[in-house]
Scaffold this motif. Structure first.
Motif, PDB file in Angstrom:
ATOM      1  N   ARG A  25       0.856  -1.187   0.000  1.00 37.64           N
ATOM      2  CA  ARG A  25       0.000   0.000   0.000  1.00 37.64           C
ATOM      3  C   ARG A  25       0.888   1.230   0.000  1.00 37.64           C
ATOM      4  NH1 ARG A  25      -3.839   0.299   4.741  1.00 37.64           N
ATOM      5  NH2 ARG A  25      -5.223   1.400   3.271  1.00 37.64           N
ATOM      6  N   ALA A  26       0.565   2.176  -0.879  1.00 42.84           N
ATOM      7  CA  ALA A  26       1.422   3.342  -1.058  1.00 42.84           C
ATOM      8  C   ALA A  26       0.615   4.631  -1.061  1.00 42.84           C
ATOM      9  CB  ALA A  26       2.193   3.224  -2.375  1.00 42.84           C
ATOM     10  N   ILE A  27       1.261   5.708  -0.630  1.00 39.93           N
ATOM     11  CA  ILE A  27       0.733   7.070  -0.741  1.00 39.93           C
ATOM     12  C   ILE A  27       1.770   7.896  -1.485  1.00 39.93           C
ATOM     13  CG2 ILE A  27       0.129   9.195   0.502  1.00 39.93           C
ATOM     14  CD1 ILE A  27      -0.717   7.413   2.874  1.00 39.93           C
ATOM     15  N   VAL A  28       1.309   8.685  -2.453  1.00 47.27           N
ATOM     16  CA  VAL A  28       2.181   9.635  -3.148  1.00 47.27           C
ATOM     17  C   VAL A  28       1.542  11.007  -3.019  1.00 47.27           C
ATOM     18  CG1 VAL A  28       3.299  10.281  -5.303  1.00 47.27           C
ATOM     19  CG2 VAL A  28       2.877   7.855  -4.806  1.00 47.27           C
ATOM     20  N   THR A  51      -2.630   5.502  -3.189  1.00 42.24           N
ATOM     21  CA  THR A  51      -3.479   6.653  -2.872  1.00 42.24           C
ATOM     22  C   THR A  51      -2.776   7.922  -3.323  1.00 42.24           C
ATOM     23  OG1 THR A  51      -4.536   5.572  -0.978  1.00 42.24           O
ATOM     24  CG2 THR A  51      -4.571   7.986  -1.022  1.00 42.24           C
ATOM     25  N   LEU A  52      -3.471   8.709  -4.141  1.00 43.22           N
ATOM     26  CA  LEU A  52      -2.962   9.993  -4.585  1.00 43.22           C
ATOM     27  C   LEU A  52      -3.444  11.049  -3.601  1.00 43.22           C
ATOM     28  CD1 LEU A  52      -3.961   9.723  -8.381  1.00 43.22           C
ATOM     29  CD2 LEU A  52      -2.044   8.620  -7.191  1.00 43.22           C
ATOM     30  N   TRP A  96      -6.551   7.396   7.649  1.00 42.49           N
ATOM     31  CA  TRP A  96      -5.818   6.238   7.147  1.00 42.49           C
ATOM     32  C   TRP A  96      -6.025   5.039   8.053  1.00 42.49           C
ATOM     33  CZ3 TRP A  96      -3.719   5.341   2.576  1.00 42.49           C
ATOM     34  CH2 TRP A  96      -2.937   4.180   2.422  1.00 42.49           C
ATOM     35  N   ARG A  97      -6.302   3.901   7.460  1.00 40.11           N
ATOM     36  CA  ARG A  97      -6.526   2.676   8.214  1.00 40.11           C
ATOM     37  C   ARG A  97      -5.552   1.599   7.753  1.00 40.11           C
ATOM     38  NH1 ARG A  97      -8.734   5.884  10.614  1.00 40.11           N
ATOM     39  NH2 ARG A  97     -10.889   6.022  11.359  1.00 40.11           N
ATOM     40  N   GLY A  98      -5.001   0.867   8.722  1.00 40.03           N
ATOM     41  CA  GLY A  98      -4.111  -0.238   8.383  1.00 40.03           C
ATOM     42  C   GLY A  98      -2.687   0.209   8.137  1.00 40.03           C
ATOM     43  N   ARG A  99      -1.915  -0.712   7.607  1.00 38.76           N
ATOM     44  CA  ARG A  99      -0.486  -0.469   7.424  1.00 38.76           C
ATOM     45  C   ARG A  99      -0.241   0.424   6.218  1.00 38.76           C
ATOM     46  NH1 ARG A  99      -1.346  -4.791   4.134  1.00 38.76           N
ATOM     47  NH2 ARG A  99       0.010  -4.900   2.299  1.00 38.76           N
ATOM     48  N   LEU A 100       0.994   0.950   6.148  1.00 36.17           N
ATOM     49  CA  LEU A 100       1.444   1.735   5.013  1.00 36.17           C
ATOM     50  C   LEU A 100       2.858   1.272   4.666  1.00 36.17           C
ATOM     51  CD1 LEU A 100       1.231   4.052   2.979  1.00 36.17           C
ATOM     52  CD2 LEU A 100       1.972   5.618   4.797  1.00 36.17           C
ATOM     53  N   ASP A 101       3.020   0.752   3.462  1.00 35.98           N
ATOM     54  CA  ASP A 101       4.315   0.204   3.049  1.00 35.98           C
ATOM     55  C   ASP A 101       5.224   1.244   2.412  1.00 35.98           C
ATOM     56  OD1 ASP A 101       3.814  -2.899   3.328  1.00 35.98           O
ATOM     57  OD2 ASP A 101       2.041  -2.081   2.336  1.00 35.98           O
ATOM     58  N   ARG A 148       9.484  -3.169   7.267  1.00 33.28           N
ATOM     59  CA  ARG A 148      10.307  -2.834   6.105  1.00 33.28           C
ATOM     60  C   ARG A 148       9.649  -1.777   5.224  1.00 33.28           C
ATOM     61  NH1 ARG A 148      14.595  -3.590   7.963  1.00 33.28           N
ATOM     62  NH2 ARG A 148      15.615  -3.614   5.905  1.00 33.28           N
ATOM     63  N   ALA A 149       8.982  -0.821   5.845  1.00 36.15           N
ATOM     64  CA  ALA A 149       8.350   0.264   5.090  1.00 36.15           C
ATOM     65  C   ALA A 149       9.412   1.227   4.566  1.00 36.15           C
ATOM     66  CB  ALA A 149       7.362   1.016   5.975  1.00 36.15           C
ATOM     67  N   ARG A 150       9.002   1.992   3.546  1.00 28.50           N
ATOM     68  CA  ARG A 150       9.915   2.960   2.953  1.00 28.50           C
ATOM     69  C   ARG A 150       9.265   4.338   2.881  1.00 28.50           C
ATOM     70  NH1 ARG A 150      13.103   0.001  -2.056  1.00 28.50           N
ATOM     71  NH2 ARG A 150      13.356  -2.066  -1.077  1.00 28.50           N
ATOM     72  N   VAL A 151      10.047   5.343   3.266  1.00 26.13           N
ATOM     73  CA  VAL A 151       9.655   6.746   3.102  1.00 26.13           C
ATOM     74  C   VAL A 151      10.642   7.376   2.141  1.00 26.13           C
ATOM     75  CG1 VAL A 151       9.334   8.980   4.223  1.00 26.13           C
ATOM     76  CG2 VAL A 151       8.685   6.867   5.422  1.00 26.13           C
ATOM     77  N   VAL A 152      10.117   8.062   1.130  1.00 21.32           N
ATOM     78  CA  VAL A 152      10.937   8.698   0.104  1.00 21.32           C
ATOM     79  C   VAL A 152      10.639  10.187   0.136  1.00 21.32           C
ATOM     80  CG1 VAL A 152      11.454   8.800  -2.351  1.00 21.32           C
ATOM     81  CG2 VAL A 152      10.807   6.609  -1.299  1.00 21.32           C
TER      82      VAL A 152
END
Length: 307
Positions: A25-28, A51-52, A96-101, A148-152
Motif C-alpha cells: 500500500r502506497a501514498i504519493v 493513494t494519490l 488512514w486505516r491499516g499499514r502503510l508500506d 520494512r516500510a519505505r519513506v521517500v
C-alpha cells in the motif's frame, strides 16, 4: 557500496520492472501532476494499492482514471490533502486505516512569491518540509506496522544554494528571497530523512531523500517565466534535462526496488547514491544537509513550530 545498473536516463517504469508490489500500500503526495503522476503510475503498474494525496481532487481523479486505464490496476484512490493546511493533513492522517508500506513525500512548490500559512509560516518551508513532517510523523505507526516500510523524500539540488536560516526561518526579519526560501526547504527535506532514518531504524522504516534531476516540464516551475540558462539540454555543469518519467525514476527506485533494500538515511540522484557537492557543479549533497546534529536540531525546531 551498492551496485545499481540505472542512471540519469532510466525511467520510473524501468526501476520496478519485474517487481511485484501487489501486497503493498502506497501514498504519493502531489500526485496530480509532474513526477508525482509517473511515480504513482509506476507503483500501480507494479501492482501496488496507491493513494494519490492531492490538493485538487478533480485533477487527481482524472490522473487516477488515466493510471487505471494505462496499468490495468483499479486500486488507485484519490484523497484530499493540502500540505499548507494543518487541519487537512490531520484529517488525511486520521482517516488512514491499516499499514502503510510506501510513503512518497513528493509534493512541493518552488520560488513562489511571499506567502504565509494561517500560522504565519513561510509557505515554501511550510509546504515542502513542515507539511510532510507532520504527515510522515502522524503516519509513523502505520509505517511501523508494515515492516520494512519505505519513506521517500523528494528534495532538490537546489539545496546546495543555502542552509536553513536558523534564526529566521519564516523571513520575519530578513527581506524575503524566494530562492533562499526554496533552498532551505530542500535542505530541510534531506535533514528530515537523515533524522527520521536514525529515529526509526528499530521500527524497520527506511527513509531516504533524493534529487529528481533537472526537469523543466512540470508545474513546479510555474513561477518562472522562461527556463533559466541552467535548463538548457546540455549545460556547463554537465547535467542534462530529464523528461518526467526519467525525473520520477529515483523516487520509484527508492520506493520499491529490491536493489536498495536496507538502505536508509541516504541522498540519491540519477538512481545512484550521491557524492559530496563540488562547487560549480549542480550535483551532490552539501555537508550541512547531512549533518546529524543539524538534523536533530531541525526535528526539534519542527516540533516546536507545529506544537
Amino acid at each position: 557500496m551498492i551496485t545499481i545498473a540505472f542512471g540519469a536516463a532510466t525511467t520510473a517504469a524501468e526501476t520496478v520492472e519485474g517487481v511485484d508490489l501487489s501486497a503493498k500500500r502506497a501514498i504519493v503526495t502531489g500526485a496530480s501532476s509532474g513526477i508525482g503522476v509517473e511515480t504513482a503510475r509506476a507503483l500501480a503498474k507494479a501492482g501496488a494499492d496507491v493513494t494519490l494525496a492531492v490538493r485538487d481532487t478533480a485533477a487527481g481523479e482524472k490522473v487516477a482514471a488515466d493510471i487505471v486505464a494505462s496499468t490495468g490496476n483499479a486500486r488507485v484512490q484519490v484523497a484530499l490533502m493540502d500540505l499548507s493546511v494543518r487541519d487537512s493533513i490531520d484529517a488525511f492522517a486520521a482517516s488512514w486505516r491499516g499499514r502503510l508500506d510506501i510513503l512518497v513525500d513528493n509534493a512541493g512548490i518552488m520560488a513562489t512569491p511571499e506567502r504565509r500559512t494561517a500560522e504565519g509560516w513561510e509557505m515554501q518551508f511550510a509546504t515542502n518540509h513542515l507539511g510532510h513532517f507532520v504527515l510522515t510523523t502522524r503516519l509513523h505507526d502505520a509505517l511501523a506496522a508494515a515492516g520494512r516500510a519505505r519513506v521517500v523524500v523528494v528534495s532538490s539540488v537546489g539545496h546546495v544554494n543555502g542552509d536553513i536560516i536558523w534564526d529566521d526561518i519564516n523571513f520575519e526579519r530578513h527581506p524575503y528571497d524566494e530562492w533562499k526560501a526554496y533552498s532551505q526547504s530542500k535542505t530541510a527535506n534531506i535533514l528530515f530523512a537523515v533524522e527520521a532514518a536514525r529515529r526509526w531504524a528499530d521500527d524497520g522504516i527506511m527513509v531516504n531523500a533524493l534529487n529528481p534531476g533537472r526537469i523543466w516540464s512540470t508545474g513546479l516551475s510555474r513561477h518562472m517565466t522562461v527556463p533559466p540558462a541552467s535548463f538548457e539540454p546540455e549545460s556547463s555543469d554537465g547535467v542534462t534535462v530529464k523528461d518526467i518519467p526519467q525525473g520520477a525514476a529515483t523516487s520509484t527506485l527508492l520506493a520499491a526496488s529490491p536493489l536498495v533494500e536496507g538502505v536508509t538515511g541516504q541522498y540519491f540522484e540519477d538512481c545512484q547514491p550521491a557524492v559530496p557537492h563540488t562547487p560549480g557543479l549542480r550535483r551532490g549533497f552539501a555537508a550541512y544537509a547531512v549533518d546529524p546534529a543539524a538534523a536533530a536540531r531541525l526535528w526539534q525546531v519542527s516540533l516546536d513550530m507545529i506544537g
